[in-house]
Design a protein around this motif. Structure first.
Motif, short mmCIF file in Angstrom:
data_model
loop_
_atom_site.label_atom_id
_atom_site.label_comp_id
_atom_site.label_asym_id
_atom_site.label_seq_id
_atom_site.Cartn_x
_atom_site.Cartn_y
_atom_site.Cartn_z
N SER A 1 0.64 -1.14 0.08
CA SER A 1 0.02 -0.02 0.01
C SER A 1 0.79 1.12 0.01
O SER A 1 0.55 2.14 -0.68
N TYR A 2 1.83 1.30 0.66
CA TYR A 2 2.47 2.20 1.13
C TYR A 2 3.72 2.39 -0.12
O TYR A 2 4.36 3.59 -0.38
N LEU A 3 4.41 1.43 -0.50
CA LEU A 3 5.39 1.54 -1.40
C LEU A 3 5.04 0.53 -2.69
O LEU A 3 5.48 -0.58 -2.95
N PRO A 4 3.92 0.75 -3.42
CA PRO A 4 3.47 -0.03 -4.44
C PRO A 4 4.64 -0.29 -5.57
O PRO A 4 5.27 0.68 -5.79
N GLY A 5 4.79 -1.55 -5.91
CA GLY A 5 5.83 -1.93 -6.81
C GLY A 5 7.12 -2.38 -6.32
O GLY A 5 8.16 -2.92 -7.00
N VAL A 6 7.10 -2.19 -4.93
CA VAL A 6 8.46 -2.59 -4.31
C VAL A 6 8.12 -3.92 -3.67
O VAL A 6 7.34 -4.27 -3.04
N ASN A 7 9.28 -4.84 -3.96
CA ASN A 7 9.12 -6.12 -3.22
C ASN A 7 10.15 -6.20 -1.92
O ASN A 7 11.11 -5.57 -1.99
N GLY A 8 9.77 -7.12 -0.99
CA GLY A 8 10.70 -7.35 0.08
C GLY A 8 11.24 -8.78 0.14
O GLY A 8 10.52 -9.81 -0.19
N VAL A 9 12.37 -8.97 0.20
CA VAL A 9 13.14 -10.21 0.41
C VAL A 9 13.33 -10.53 2.01
O VAL A 9 13.58 -9.62 2.75
N SER A 10 13.57 -11.77 2.17
CA SER A 10 13.53 -12.40 3.43
C SER A 10 12.53 -11.70 4.41
O SER A 10 13.23 -11.14 5.55
N PHE A 11 11.43 -11.96 4.10
CA PHE A 11 10.33 -11.05 4.91
C PHE A 11 10.01 -12.15 5.81
O PHE A 11 9.46 -13.21 5.35
N LEU A 12 10.11 -12.07 7.30
CA LEU A 12 9.74 -13.30 8.03
C LEU A 12 8.16 -13.16 8.39
O LEU A 12 7.81 -12.23 8.26
N ASN A 13 7.91 -14.10 8.53
CA ASN A 13 6.48 -14.32 9.00
C ASN A 13 6.08 -14.06 10.03
O ASN A 13 4.91 -14.44 10.76
N ALA A 14 6.88 -13.79 11.19
CA ALA A 14 6.65 -13.49 12.53
C ALA A 14 7.46 -12.26 13.02
O ALA A 14 8.58 -11.90 12.28
N PRO A 15 6.91 -11.52 13.93
CA PRO A 15 7.55 -10.26 14.30
C PRO A 15 9.19 -10.53 14.93
O PRO A 15 8.90 -11.48 15.76
N PHE A 16 9.81 -9.55 14.82
CA PHE A 16 11.10 -9.81 15.47
C PHE A 16 11.28 -9.00 17.01
O PHE A 16 12.08 -9.25 17.71
N ALA A 17 10.10 -8.03 17.23
CA ALA A 17 10.02 -7.37 18.34
C ALA A 17 8.60 -6.74 18.46
O ALA A 17 7.92 -6.74 17.64
N VAL A 18 8.41 -6.57 19.84
CA VAL A 18 7.25 -5.76 20.11
C VAL A 18 7.17 -4.62 20.91
O VAL A 18 8.00 -4.85 21.87
N HIS A 19 6.56 -3.25 20.65
CA HIS A 19 6.71 -2.42 21.45
C HIS A 19 5.28 -1.88 21.91
O HIS A 19 4.46 -1.86 20.94
N THR A 20 5.03 -1.47 23.11
CA THR A 20 3.84 -0.97 23.55
C THR A 20 3.90 0.68 23.96
O THR A 20 5.06 1.05 24.42
N HIS A 21 3.18 1.22 23.27
CA HIS A 21 3.19 2.78 23.36
C HIS A 21 1.86 3.40 23.71
O HIS A 21 0.90 3.01 23.02
N SER A 22 1.81 4.01 24.91
CA SER A 22 0.77 4.69 25.52
C SER A 22 0.69 6.12 24.78
O SER A 22 1.53 6.80 24.61
N TYR A 23 -0.61 6.15 24.22
CA TYR A 23 -1.13 7.45 23.65
C TYR A 23 -1.18 8.61 24.86
O TYR A 23 -1.77 8.58 25.71
#
Length: 522
Positions: A431-453
């Motif tokens: 959606s944000y970078l149409p036409g661009v492909n990603g390689v070595s795209f992991l199927n799981a996140p490598f980190a999680v961050h919690t951010h309070s508004y």
């Protein structure tokens, strides 16, 4: 009309002309939004003095329109329904207007009355009826649809439809029994009995009756509304849902609704996916001896025939002399002749220029490049520089709002219901970078961050979530053959490709940039 004509003639004004200067009819309904300490309170003020606020087609249409707008108005906390006509809350349906209506329209009008009563009952906010004067038929049915009723002690009210050989058709036969019991409700409806505010309080038809002037009931309603305003809006809304369910359904259904309501009371978090998109270093393999010799000869030939300026030619000569100097040092030979040949190199001049620039920058108080100036590198050159370094993409996003620009962050997108995090990550990239492909795209996140508004961010985004849980996915991007990357300008305000050090200096949240920096291995 005759009197009007006589008076007009005596004044020397024709009746037709005088009508042009007559005052217009006041609006049958005024919506007042209170301010100051009463902000959040909305008052529906009914005003049809000639008919004692009888319900006309125009009035019911306006009531429907305003009730619809309140149902989606997050700024309104309490509704008060009152009359601006002294001595009359609402006398019921406009019978004179009804006599002129075709019989086929009468049923539709009654349906609209019932529909408005239902809308008031189903509003997500508390509603209070301030009764003063007379409240008969449909007028009392509207009041019964409200959550709370306050009446002046001398108010005359009743469901009087059976006197006209009809019955209360706008919800009165349903709501009155819930308040005072079936047997008592039947008594009042069958007899079309009229009772005052004090008796209504004793029977439970109204919450309280008050003594005083014509605005006494409204003042009491306003006092109750002021007590409600400071309470938690979500808690009040959900309490109304559970109570209304308990009045209509059995305990099993009510228990389920109550459980669901408590689940909604739990803190709500936005689930976001954030993409760590990097451009790998572009490093050529080392040249062999033949390739090095060919390059040297090619450069020498280019120097001889090029249009390089004197400064560039001297830089090339300096490089050759520096290599020769290093070889002589290694062999332990005398450098006196070479030092005289070198003289002042261009590198020395550049160092001197940099020192002068630093002194001027310091004297003028010009700050070094910061995150606020990143947008200046919002071009292909931002991606094409430093080919031997890994670059990471930072963006400023709109998040669906044209008047908003986020701080510098990794591209991120909200997870949709039923969508996996990995699917959201791929949707974000496409959606944000149409036409661009990603390689070595992991199927799981490598980190999680919690951010309070913060309160400001919540207001900017118009969300009731307490914050966001960011799930980070990493991918190396494949640059298109054209060498250009197109960004979705509807969502991406600006972008920049940064080294690890630049990224660390740009991102403000420490935990956030630690996650990013830890994932970038150069």
């Amino acid at each position: 009309m005759l009197t009007h004509g006589i008076l007009s003639t005596r004044l020397g004004i024709s009746p037709i002309l005088s009508l042009r200067f007559s005052s217009a009819e006041p609006p049958c309904l005024t919506v007042q939004r209170l301010e100051g300490r009463d902000k959040g309170i909305v008052v529906f003020r009914i005003n049809r003095p000639k008919t004692k606020n009888a319900i006309s087609k125009e009035l019911i249409a306006r009531l429907h329109q305003e009730a619809d707008s309140l149902a989606t108005d997050s700024d309104t906390r309490v509704l008060i329904l009152k009359s601006d006509v002294p001595g009359a809350f609402c006398s019921g349906a406009d019978l004179k207007e009804r006599k002129t209506m075709p019989q086929s329209e009468v049923g539709g009008l009654v349906k609209k009355l019932r529909g408005f009563a239902d809308k008031i009952s189903l509003l997500p906010i508390p509603s209070i009826a301030a009764l003063d004067g007379v409240a008969f038929g449909g007028g009392l049915e509207f009041a019964l649809a409200c959550d709370i009723r306050v009446a002046a002690s001398n108010t005359k009210m009743g469901l009087t439809e059976t006197r006209l050989a009809i019955f209360p058709g706008a919800g009165g036969c349903q709501r009155l029994p819930r308040l005072i019991g079936g047997s008592k409700a039947k008594e009042l409806i069958f007899t079309a009995r009229i009772f005052d505010g004090k008796e209504a309080e004793r029977m439970g038809v109204v919450n309280s009756s008050v003594e005083g002037g014509p605005e006494a009931a409204y003042e009491k309603a306003l006092e109750l509304a002021r007590e409600i305003i400071p309470r938690g809006p979500i808690g009040v809304k959900l309490a109304k849902v559970v109570i209304d369910t308990a009045l209509r359904a059995d305990s099993e259904v009510t228990n389920r609704v109550e459980e669901q309501a408590y689940d909604r009371m739990a803190p709500k978090w936005d689930v976001m996916v954030s993409l760590l998109l990097t451009r790998r270093p572009t490093i050529a393999p080392p040249m062999n001896a033949i390739e090095q010799n060919f390059q040297r000869l090619s450069l020498k030939r280019e120097d001889d025939k090029s249009l390089l300026c004197d400064f560039e030619l001297k830089s090339r000569k300096d490089e050759i002399l520096e290599v020769k100097r290093a070889r002589l040092l290694e062999e332990g030979k005398d450098l006196s002749e070479l030092e005289g040949e070198l003289g002042e190199t261009n590198a020395m001049r550049i160092d001197d220029w940099n020192k002068r620039r630093g002194n001027i920058t310091k004297a003028l108080g010009i700050s070094s490049t910061s995150s606020s100036s990143l947008s200046s590198s919002d071009s292909l050159s931002s991606l094409s520089r430093l080919l031997d370094r890994r670059l990471t993409l930072l963006v400023q996003q709109r998040f669906g709002r044209n008047d908003y620009s986020s701080p510098w962050i990794l591209p991120q997108m909200k997870n949709e219901n039923g969508e996996s995090l990995s699917e959201t990550a791929h949707r974000c990239l496409s959606s944000y970078l149409p036409g661009v492909n990603g390689v070595s795209f992991l199927n799981a996140p490598f980190a999680v961050h919690t951010h309070s508004y913060s309160k400001g961010i919540k207001n900017e985004l118009k969300t009731d979530a307490v914050g966001a849980k960011l799930f980070f996915f990493a991918a190396d991007i494949v640059i298109p053959k054209s060498g250009e990357i197109n960004f979705n300008k509807n969502e991406i305000v600006s972008h920049s490709w940064l080294t690890r050090e630049e990224l660390w200096a740009t991102v403000n949240v420490l935990d956030y940039k630690k996650i990013i920096s830890r994932a970038i291995v150069e």
